[in-house]
Each structure stands twice: as C-alpha cells, then as structure tokens.
Scaffold this motif. Structure first.
Motif, short mmCIF file in Angstrom:
data_model
loop_
_atom_site.label_atom_id
_atom_site.label_comp_id
_atom_site.label_asym_id
_atom_site.label_seq_id
_atom_site.Cartn_x
_atom_site.Cartn_y
_atom_site.Cartn_z
N CYS A 4 0.83 -1.21 0.00
CA CYS A 4 0.00 0.00 0.00
C CYS A 4 0.87 1.26 0.00
O CYS A 4 1.84 1.36 0.75
CB CYS A 4 -0.90 -0.01 1.23
N ILE A 5 0.49 2.22 -0.84
CA ILE A 5 1.22 3.49 -0.91
C ILE A 5 0.40 4.65 -0.32
O ILE A 5 0.72 5.81 -0.53
CB ILE A 5 1.61 3.82 -2.37
N CYS B 115 -2.51 5.97 -0.97
CA CYS B 115 -3.03 6.94 -1.94
C CYS B 115 -4.42 7.45 -1.56
O CYS B 115 -4.88 8.44 -2.10
CB CYS B 115 -3.07 6.32 -3.33
N ASP B 116 -5.10 6.72 -0.69
CA ASP B 116 -6.41 7.15 -0.17
C ASP B 116 -7.60 6.76 -1.05
O ASP B 116 -8.74 7.07 -0.73
CB ASP B 116 -6.42 8.67 0.06
N CYS C 233 -9.04 3.88 -1.60
CA CYS C 233 -9.97 2.93 -0.98
C CYS C 233 -10.85 3.63 0.06
O CYS C 233 -12.05 3.34 0.16
CB CYS C 233 -9.24 1.74 -0.39
N CYS D 233 -7.43 0.06 -6.63
CA CYS D 233 -6.13 0.20 -5.96
C CYS D 233 -5.00 0.20 -7.01
O CYS D 233 -4.87 -0.77 -7.77
CB CYS D 233 -5.92 -0.94 -4.96
N ILE E 257 -5.05 -4.43 -2.25
CA ILE E 257 -6.26 -4.90 -1.56
C ILE E 257 -6.56 -6.31 -2.04
O ILE E 257 -6.62 -6.57 -3.24
CB ILE E 257 -7.46 -3.99 -1.85
S1 SF4 Z 1 -6.18 2.16 -2.77
FE1 SF4 Z 1 -5.99 1.91 -0.53
S2 SF4 Z 1 -4.83 0.00 -0.31
FE2 SF4 Z 1 -4.52 0.70 -2.42
S3 SF4 Z 1 -2.63 1.93 -2.36
FE3 SF4 Z 1 -4.36 3.33 -2.11
S4 SF4 Z 1 -4.58 3.54 0.11
FE4 SF4 Z 1 -3.36 1.70 -0.25
#
Ligand code: SF4
Length: 77
Positions: free
Chosen positions: A22-23, A25-26, A28, A67, A72
C-alpha cells in the motif's frame, strides 16, 4: 495481486485485507469509507470493518479494483 501473507496486522479479520505494498493513496477510503481507513500517521490503509451489506460489498469491490498497486485482497473465509 495482494498477498495475504504480507497483510497489515491492523486489518480486521475477514475476507478483505490490505497488504504491505500500500502506498497510502487514499483511493480505498474515498470509495469505501465505511470499510477502509488510513493509519493516523498516513503510512498505509487497512480494513477497519468488513462489508456487511450489498452497498458495502459493492464499494469494497470497487476499492479493490481501483487500488493502483493491487494492495487490496479478498479471500473467502
Ligand atoms: S487504494 Fe488503498 S490499499 Fe490501495 S494503495 Fe491506495 S490507500 Fe493503499
């Protein structure tokens, strides 16, 4: 594909999980705010609640598909 053996320990138990790629990125959290959250230090996301109704199921599936690093995972229990 997310790796269940590398999932974060703060995921709540159940089929959905976030692994250590996970990076933060927000995406989800944006797509499934009832079920995903970011850690307080914004290091990574985790599953705070497994989906319990059709709307949450749909949102979690959208989050999984969106994602950018395939972090995920879903594994039937
Ligand atoms: S979508 Fe969620 S799980 Fe995937 S990288 Fe972004 S924050 Fe992480």
């Amino acid at each position: 594909m997310a790796n269940r053996l590398e999932k974060y320990s703060d995921n709540i138990q159940g089929p959905y999980f976030v692994d250590m790629d996970c990076i933060a990125c927000d995406n989800c959290y944006y797509l499934a705010p009832n079920n995903f959250s970011l850690t307080l230090d914004f290091d990574h996301a985790y599953v705070m609640k497994q989906p319990i109704n059709p709307q949450e199921q749909e949102q979690c599936l959208e989050a999984l598909k969106a994602c950018p690093v395939d972090s995920i995972g879903y594994q039937k229990q």
